[in-house]
Design a protein around this motif. Structure first.
Motif, mmCIF file in Angstrom:
data_model
loop_
_atom_site.group_PDB
_atom_site.id
_atom_site.type_symbol
_atom_site.label_atom_id
_atom_site.label_comp_id
_atom_site.label_asym_id
_atom_site.label_seq_id
_atom_site.Cartn_x
_atom_site.Cartn_y
_atom_site.Cartn_z
ATOM 1 N N ALA A 65 0.789 -1.290 -0.195
ATOM 2 C CA ALA A 65 0.019 -0.036 0.059
ATOM 3 C C ALA A 65 0.701 1.173 -0.041
ATOM 4 O O ALA A 65 0.530 2.226 -0.801
ATOM 5 N N GLU A 66 1.802 1.090 0.911
ATOM 6 C CA GLU A 66 2.876 2.413 0.809
ATOM 7 C C GLU A 66 3.676 2.442 -0.674
ATOM 8 O O GLU A 66 3.841 3.529 -1.129
ATOM 9 N N GLU A 67 4.150 1.338 -1.167
ATOM 10 C CA GLU A 67 4.838 1.452 -2.346
ATOM 11 C C GLU A 67 4.010 1.727 -3.453
ATOM 12 O O GLU A 67 4.530 2.564 -4.347
ATOM 13 N N VAL A 68 2.799 1.273 -3.518
ATOM 14 C CA VAL A 68 1.946 1.414 -4.960
ATOM 15 C C VAL A 68 1.275 2.737 -4.644
ATOM 16 O O VAL A 68 1.143 3.489 -5.649
ATOM 17 N N HIS A 69 0.506 2.983 -3.646
ATOM 18 C CA HIS A 69 -0.292 4.193 -3.258
ATOM 19 C C HIS A 69 0.118 5.386 -2.583
ATOM 20 O O HIS A 69 -0.226 6.180 -2.393
ATOM 21 N N GLY A 70 1.678 5.225 -1.782
ATOM 22 C CA GLY A 70 2.006 6.078 -0.896
ATOM 23 C C GLY A 70 1.433 6.137 0.141
ATOM 24 O O GLY A 70 1.457 7.521 0.912
#
Length: 389
Positions: A61-66
């Motif tokens: 979630a952090e990698e793809v959507h920040g």
């Protein structure tokens, strides 16, 4: 400031958590005990879509959507000490309560599972409501996904929550009577009553979101990366009827309509359900209709046979040759009941329907063709014979 999402590892909770986190800077606290994974394994089935562990999900979630505002806490909400600690540490201004044992058939297997379902679902909700009172958090907006199943199948249009009772010439608005048809659905009837009482006694603002049968495999957020996929159950116990039909189509079996199949049931897409919960969670208190509101989280009622025929039509786009067959109905129900259900309040929240059933069937089949081997390996879990076990 924080928002608490219970059942955040689940089919509805996980995509809701992603959308809420993408639209707020508040810390979004995910809570789960991984019960759903265990229950599905217990009855010998599996999610058709591979689901990552929660740590991988949050990293993705952090990698793809920040999204850097997601945190996870593992724990059992039926444990009052855990629930109290959760509330005192995080002091949420909003709780989206999607945690529950959600299967009516599972709750009907035997007395042990009926008892478990009632204890699990009711105790968790009571612990949260009393925890808000006992820790001076009664301004927290409490949003729970109950179910349209609390209404049963009355012959008149189902209102959005209340009813009018008349006796000896006098009329009054009263809560809709509990007409649930399973031990699971009855837990949500009791939850609705407990939330009403908590609002009356403690002043907690309540949104009782009565969720219809939900279909779909993904939302914009979960579709962005396989690690973000939400679960998709297709077995008799945890897979809703539309999902079982799609699994039967993928596996090359006729879709099994019990009886005439002309009875209409309330449905909503995963996308429309997630959008509504997100808007309610982020809604300014001054914009809420009232401090205790019932929403029928449904976009339309669809007959079982119409649903099967729609899936059969869409299946042709995937080179699937699917037939619809009628089987003797093992359930005691009116096979021609034309349900009507009001949903004006909920539609005012989401504005407009984002995905109709035909589009949903297309998305489901498009996803499941990638996992046909998983479905075929568990076909005994969704064929009619499972009912005789």
């Amino acid at each position: 400031m924080s928002i608490l999402i219970t059942g955040a590892d689940g089919y509805l909770g996980w995509p809701t958590a992603l959308r809420i986190a993408s639209q707020t800077d508040d810390r979004v606290i995910l809570v789960d005990n991984f019960g759903r994974r265990n229950w599905v394994e217990e009855i010998g089935s599996v999610s058709a879509t591979p689901i990552s562990d929660i740590e991988t999900r949050i990293e993705a979630a952090e990698e793809v959507h920040g999204l850097s505002n997601l945190s996870f806490v593992e724990g059992d909400l039926t444990n009052k000490d855990f629930t109290d600690q959760l509330l005192t540490v995080h002091e949420p201004h909003t709780i989206v309560h999607t945690a529950a044992q959600p299967s009516a058939p599972y709750s009907q297997i035997n007395g042990e599972r009926a008892n478990y379902t009632q204890h699990n679902n009711l105790q968790a909700t009571r612990n949260l409501l009393w925890g808000l009172e006992e820790h001076d958090l009664t301004d927290t907006h409490f949003i729970e996904t109950t179910t349209t199943g609390v209404y049963g199948a009355p012959e008149f249009p189902i209102p959005e929550g209340g009813a009018v009772m008349e006796n000896q010439g006098e009329r009054d608005d009263v809560p809709f009577p509990a007409m649930a048809g399973s031990w699971y659905h009855l837990t949500k009837s009791h939850d609705a009553a407990n939330m009403r009482l908590a609002h009356k006694q403690f002043g907690i603002p309540i949104s009782d979101v009565r969720t219809a049968i939900t279909y779909g495999t993904e939302t914009d957020e979960t579709a962005a990366d396989p690690r973000l996929a939400t679960r998709f159950d297709f077995d008799y116990y945890f897979g809703v009827v539309s999902h079982r039909f799609c699994a039967q189509a993928i596996a090359g079996y006729p879709m099994t309509v019990y009886g005439k199949g002309e009875q209409r049931k309330p449905f909503i897409s995963l996308e429309d359900a997630v959008e509504g919960l997100t808007r309610l969670a982020l809604m300014d208190p001054d914009d809420r209709e009232d401090d205790h509101v019932v929403y029928n989280q449904v976009t339309r009622a669809i007959s079982i046979v119409e649903m099967a025929n729609t899936i059969a039509d869409v299946s042709a786009e995937f080179d699937l040759d699917v037939e619809v067959e009628h089987f003797e109905n093992p359930r005691d129900e009116d096979e021609t009941h034309k349900m009507e259900i009001e949903n004006e309040r909920y539609m005012n929240v989401i504005g407009e329907q984002r995905q109709d059933f035909e589009e949903g069937a297309r998305d489901i089949l498009g996803t499941l063709v990638e996992y046909d081997e998983t479905i075929k390996a568990h076909e005994d879990r969704f064929l009619p014979g499972v009912l005789t076990e």
